[in-house]
Write a protein that holds these residues in place. Sequence first.
Motif, PDB file in Angstrom:
ATOM      1  N   PRO A  12      42.248  45.885  50.358  1.00  0.00           N
ATOM      2  CA  PRO A  12      42.720  44.914  49.359  1.00  0.00           C
ATOM      3  C   PRO A  12      42.636  45.391  47.911  1.00  0.00           C
ATOM      4  CG  PRO A  12      40.509  44.366  50.010  1.00  0.00           C
ATOM      5  CD  PRO A  12      40.905  45.546  50.844  1.00  0.00           C
ATOM      6  N   ALA A  13      42.128  46.621  47.672  1.00  0.00           N
ATOM      7  CA  ALA A  13      41.946  47.103  46.300  1.00  0.00           C
ATOM      8  C   ALA A  13      43.259  47.096  45.524  1.00  0.00           C
ATOM      9  CB  ALA A  13      41.336  48.503  46.323  1.00  0.00           C
ATOM     10  N   ARG A  14      44.344  47.481  46.164  1.00  0.00           N
ATOM     11  CA  ARG A  14      45.648  47.521  45.484  1.00  0.00           C
ATOM     12  C   ARG A  14      46.057  46.137  45.018  1.00  0.00           C
ATOM     13  NH1 ARG A  14      50.631  46.131  46.468  1.00  0.00           N
ATOM     14  NH2 ARG A  14      50.058  45.403  48.556  1.00  0.00           N
ATOM     15  N   ALA A  15      45.887  45.126  45.894  1.00  0.00           N
ATOM     16  CA  ALA A  15      46.263  43.757  45.551  1.00  0.00           C
ATOM     17  C   ALA A  15      45.412  43.243  44.392  1.00  0.00           C
ATOM     18  CB  ALA A  15      46.106  42.851  46.770  1.00  0.00           C
ATOM     19  N   ILE A  16      44.129  43.577  44.378  1.00  0.00           N
ATOM     20  CA  ILE A  16      43.237  43.129  43.307  1.00  0.00           C
ATOM     21  C   ILE A  16      43.649  43.747  41.971  1.00  0.00           C
ATOM     22  CG2 ILE A  16      40.873  43.298  42.441  1.00  0.00           C
ATOM     23  CD1 ILE A  16      39.946  42.997  45.354  1.00  0.00           C
ATOM     24  N   ARG A  17      43.970  45.036  41.981  1.00  0.00           N
ATOM     25  CA  ARG A  17      44.406  45.700  40.736  1.00  0.00           C
ATOM     26  C   ARG A  17      45.685  45.065  40.203  1.00  0.00           C
ATOM     27  NH1 ARG A  17      43.136  50.450  43.628  1.00  0.00           N
ATOM     28  NH2 ARG A  17      45.362  50.816  43.981  1.00  0.00           N
ATOM     29  N   LEU A  18      46.650  44.782  41.117  1.00  0.00           N
ATOM     30  CA  LEU A  18      47.919  44.204  40.695  1.00  0.00           C
ATOM     31  C   LEU A  18      47.727  42.798  40.142  1.00  0.00           C
ATOM     32  CD1 LEU A  18      50.944  44.762  40.544  1.00  0.00           C
ATOM     33  CD2 LEU A  18      51.185  43.797  42.836  1.00  0.00           C
ATOM     34  N   ALA A  19      46.904  41.990  40.793  1.00  0.00           N
ATOM     35  CA  ALA A  19      46.652  40.629  40.322  1.00  0.00           C
ATOM     36  C   ALA A  19      45.952  40.654  38.968  1.00  0.00           C
ATOM     37  CB  ALA A  19      45.821  39.873  41.341  1.00  0.00           C
ATOM     38  N   ALA A  20      45.021  41.570  38.776  1.00  0.00           N
ATOM     39  CA  ALA A  20      44.315  41.670  37.503  1.00  0.00           C
ATOM     40  C   ALA A  20      45.253  42.073  36.374  1.00  0.00           C
ATOM     41  CB  ALA A  20      43.163  42.664  37.624  1.00  0.00           C
ATOM     42  N   ALA A  21      46.211  42.940  36.683  1.00  0.00           N
ATOM     43  CA  ALA A  21      47.129  43.434  35.653  1.00  0.00           C
ATOM     44  C   ALA A  21      48.248  42.448  35.355  1.00  0.00           C
ATOM     45  CB  ALA A  21      47.714  44.775  36.096  1.00  0.00           C
ATOM     46  N   GLU A  22      48.759  41.745  36.384  1.00  0.00           N
ATOM     47  CA  GLU A  22      49.945  40.914  36.204  1.00  0.00           C
ATOM     48  C   GLU A  22      49.678  39.413  36.390  1.00  0.00           C
ATOM     49  OE1 GLU A  22      53.152  42.364  38.568  1.00  0.00           O
ATOM     50  OE2 GLU A  22      52.948  44.427  37.852  1.00  0.00           O
ATOM     51  N   GLY A  23      48.474  39.067  36.752  1.00  0.00           N
ATOM     52  CA  GLY A  23      48.133  37.652  36.919  1.00  0.00           C
ATOM     53  C   GLY A  23      48.186  37.182  38.358  1.00  0.00           C
ATOM     54  N   THR A  46      45.548  35.224  42.897  1.00  0.00           N
ATOM     55  CA  THR A  46      45.685  34.851  41.489  1.00  0.00           C
ATOM     56  C   THR A  46      44.411  35.183  40.729  1.00  0.00           C
ATOM     57  OG1 THR A  46      47.156  33.034  42.087  1.00  0.00           O
ATOM     58  CG2 THR A  46      46.184  32.962  39.883  1.00  0.00           C
ATOM     59  N   ALA A  47      44.565  35.828  39.574  1.00  0.00           N
ATOM     60  CA  ALA A  47      43.412  36.158  38.728  1.00  0.00           C
ATOM     61  C   ALA A  47      42.954  34.927  37.957  1.00  0.00           C
ATOM     62  CB  ALA A  47      43.780  37.284  37.772  1.00  0.00           C
ATOM     63  N   LEU A  48      41.642  34.703  37.883  1.00  0.00           N
ATOM     64  CA  LEU A  48      41.053  33.608  37.115  1.00  0.00           C
ATOM     65  C   LEU A  48      40.409  34.192  35.858  1.00  0.00           C
ATOM     66  CD1 LEU A  48      39.281  31.577  39.948  1.00  0.00           C
ATOM     67  CD2 LEU A  48      41.503  31.125  38.890  1.00  0.00           C
ATOM     68  N   ARG A  49      40.745  33.628  34.697  1.00  0.00           N
ATOM     69  CA  ARG A  49      40.219  34.136  33.431  1.00  0.00           C
ATOM     70  C   ARG A  49      39.625  33.001  32.601  1.00  0.00           C
ATOM     71  NH1 ARG A  49      41.614  39.361  32.697  1.00  0.00           N
ATOM     72  NH2 ARG A  49      43.300  40.191  34.025  1.00  0.00           N
ATOM     73  N   ASP A  50      38.684  33.364  31.739  1.00  0.00           N
ATOM     74  CA  ASP A  50      38.100  32.369  30.835  1.00  0.00           C
ATOM     75  C   ASP A  50      38.951  32.226  29.586  1.00  0.00           C
ATOM     76  OD1 ASP A  50      37.547  34.553  29.214  1.00  0.00           O
ATOM     77  OD2 ASP A  50      35.452  34.683  29.824  1.00  0.00           O
ATOM     78  N   HIS A  51      38.488  31.418  28.631  1.00  0.00           N
ATOM     79  CA  HIS A  51      39.309  31.138  27.453  1.00  0.00           C
ATOM     80  C   HIS A  51      39.510  32.353  26.561  1.00  0.00           C
ATOM     81  CE1 HIS A  51      35.188  30.798  25.906  1.00  0.00           C
ATOM     82  NE2 HIS A  51      35.698  31.003  24.699  1.00  0.00           N
ATOM     83  N   THR A  52      38.678  33.378  26.748  1.00  0.00           N
ATOM     84  CA  THR A  52      38.850  34.595  25.952  1.00  0.00           C
ATOM     85  C   THR A  52      39.701  35.639  26.671  1.00  0.00           C
ATOM     86  OG1 THR A  52      36.872  35.679  26.853  1.00  0.00           O
ATOM     87  CG2 THR A  52      36.560  34.217  24.949  1.00  0.00           C
ATOM     88  N   GLY A  53      40.106  35.323  27.910  1.00  0.00           N
ATOM     89  CA  GLY A  53      40.890  36.276  28.687  1.00  0.00           C
ATOM     90  C   GLY A  53      40.063  37.144  29.599  1.00  0.00           C
ATOM     91  N   GLY A  54      38.770  36.919  29.611  1.00  0.00           N
ATOM     92  CA  GLY A  54      37.908  37.704  30.474  1.00  0.00           C
ATOM     93  C   GLY A  54      38.122  37.352  31.953  1.00  0.00           C
ATOM     94  N   LEU A  55      38.073  38.344  32.806  1.00  0.00           N
ATOM     95  CA  LEU A  55      38.310  38.145  34.226  1.00  0.00           C
ATOM     96  C   LEU A  55      37.074  37.542  34.882  1.00  0.00           C
ATOM     97  CD1 LEU A  55      40.275  38.585  36.630  1.00  0.00           C
ATOM     98  CD2 LEU A  55      39.215  40.838  36.935  1.00  0.00           C
TER      99      LEU A  55
END
Length: 230
Positions: A12-23, A46-55
């Motif tokens: 799943p590493a590829r999917a995680i990298r793509l979600a982190a980069a593109e949302g 789907t990537a979850l981020r805080d109000h500062t954009g942190g993952l």
Amino acid sequence: LYTPEDRAQGNPARAIRLAAAEGQCRDEGWRLRKDGTRFWSESVLTALRDHTGGLLGFTKMTSDRTERKHAEEVLQTRHRQQQVVADFGERALAGTDIPRLMAEAVVQVAQTLGVDYGQVLELVPDGNALRLRAGVGWRDGYVGVTTVGVGSSSLAGYALLRDEPVVIEDLQAETRFRAPPHLLEHRVISGITVIIRGRKRPFGVLGAHTRQRRTFSADDVSFVASIANV
């Protein structure tokens, strides 16, 4: 759970990298349930981020689309079979000689269905036996020489007797007819046998056989019958 094939491709590493980069990362493929069974998965990571954009992490929604996948595969298989029949018919109309046409028929049937053996058995002039006229997959010395009996003394004879296609799932368990020696010698388990019609009597049969137990669909039977009709 990801299959070994997925892990070999970097998931799943590829999917995680793509979600982190593109949302988001949308993906589909065969996956494994906890009990080890396979299903066709349609998932959204789907990537979850805080109000500062942190993952913060990821959420994943997965849907079981196995029935849809099987329906698509059935349609694709049916289309491929119909195209093979159409192409085969065109070559027959172009004037291909009978021995060459029979040889091509067994190859097309075996390749399209993914079986181990294909055969054309011709009813001999006196009608007391059928001879293996064309075949693919059989050991040397069988095609052109091997004969089987008529009636319930063989699978081919039984098909002619019944005047209809005969499908077998386990040759060893058959009680409708005696298993021909050449099928037993080649460890045939499952198969389809259909009649090749003639002008005044049947020409013989067209068969497709496999060494693995297999359930053939109505579309598979229709495909072999269509080739036999050509």
